[in-house]
Scaffold this active site. Sequence first.
Site, PDB file in Angstrom:
ATOM      1  N   CYS A 172      -5.953  48.763  13.069  1.00  0.00           N
ATOM      2  CA  CYS A 172      -5.619  50.056  13.674  1.00  0.00           C
ATOM      3  C   CYS A 172      -5.878  51.201  12.691  1.00  0.00           C
ATOM      4  O   CYS A 172      -5.095  51.412  11.758  1.00  0.00           O
ATOM      5  CB  CYS A 172      -4.155  50.056  14.106  1.00  0.00           C
ATOM      6  N   CYS A 226      -3.232  53.974  12.734  1.00  0.00           N
ATOM      7  CA  CYS A 226      -1.990  53.621  12.029  1.00  0.00           C
ATOM      8  C   CYS A 226      -2.179  53.656  10.519  1.00  0.00           C
ATOM      9  O   CYS A 226      -1.309  54.129   9.785  1.00  0.00           O
ATOM     10  CB  CYS A 226      -1.537  52.206  12.391  1.00  0.00           C
ATOM     11  N   ASP A 227      -3.297  53.129  10.035  1.00  0.00           N
ATOM     12  CA  ASP A 227      -3.425  52.853   8.602  1.00  0.00           C
ATOM     13  C   ASP A 227      -4.480  53.683   7.873  1.00  0.00           C
ATOM     14  O   ASP A 227      -4.584  53.599   6.644  1.00  0.00           O
ATOM     15  CB  ASP A 227      -3.763  51.360   8.401  1.00  0.00           C
TER      16      ASP A 227
END
Length: 319
Positions: A146, A149-150
Amino acid sequence: MLHLSSVSTGGEAPRHVKVLILGAGPAGLAAALYAARAELQPVVLTGTQLGGQAALTHTIENYPGFPDGVGGAELGDLFQRQAERFGATVEFDTAHSVDLAQRPFRVQTDNGEYRAETLIIATGASPNHLKVPGEAELTGRGVSYCATCDGWFFKDKQVVVVGGGDSALEEGLFLTRYATSVTIVHRRETLRAGAILQKRAFAHPKIRFIWNTIVTEILGKEAVEAVRLKNVQTGEETVFPTDGVFIFIGHTPNTHMFVGQLEMENGYIKVDSRMHTSIPGVFAAGEAADPHFRQVITSAGMGAAAAMEATRFLAELSK
Ligand code: NAP
């Protein structure tokens, strides 16, 4: 931010509902909107991914009505608020087993048990893993599924993206905000991704491609340090230094709970054109039942159709 109902089933008698919806992605929340507007007081169980995969996407540019794009999490929040406005309840709870042999259907969750007159399965899909040495060990330490997200953790670093579909290119383009370079490793020499994303990726100065190549190992002690690559045409192996590996090689439907109870094909729940599964009163929508389109708009459309059919099913019963 997405928000949750405070209702709980913990330690209580089974809760009886007319429409139970498993999953709070576009399919589940669109179903909730339609069932709520039919005054069926649907309950949506979020599972672990509120907003579904769409909520992990930074910007959604192909959902009609948003000419400038819309954040994935924001779109999920809008879906939820609209469904709740008409009486849907969204519970932060996960179903872990179902008994579809009798109606009302029994659904065991982390917090208790539901008895559902109708069930709409919108459990979506989860990202596939490469299944190579080092992947599991280094997940969260440089291996990610992701970018939204990261991505931030890779500011001024170099990353590898694996895959050649829309996800790989879209997430790769997103990673150029942070990373100094994004190397897309694809097993063939033509991309599966759509034309617009291809054009953007080819034109981006931070993106380069390595064709006809697979990742055979992810290397690193505490964190990712490199990937071992293999050219599938020549067999040549190289070690390619990188700080991160983002893997976007497709998805597997989250349908294991229904194996042996519903008809399936390649792991996807079989539905007819009206979202009926092999059991009357059980409907499925979105990626759990769709190996073809897998878009926010098609999932939402399937969810709406499933709720309309659940409404019709309940109306027939009460005649
Ligand atoms: P996908 O379209 O199935 O593409 C998966 C990619 O990973 C393919 O290029 C495939 O290679 C490669 N791959 C699969 N298994 C592999 C393995 N073991 N090792 C190396 N490479 C592997 O998946 P997706 O990109 O996640 O997209 C899923 C669906 O969501 C699609 O319908 C897509 O259109 C949609 N989507 C749309 C958008 C958008 O419209 N903006 C954004 C994201 C996703 P091959 O090409 O050789 O098969």
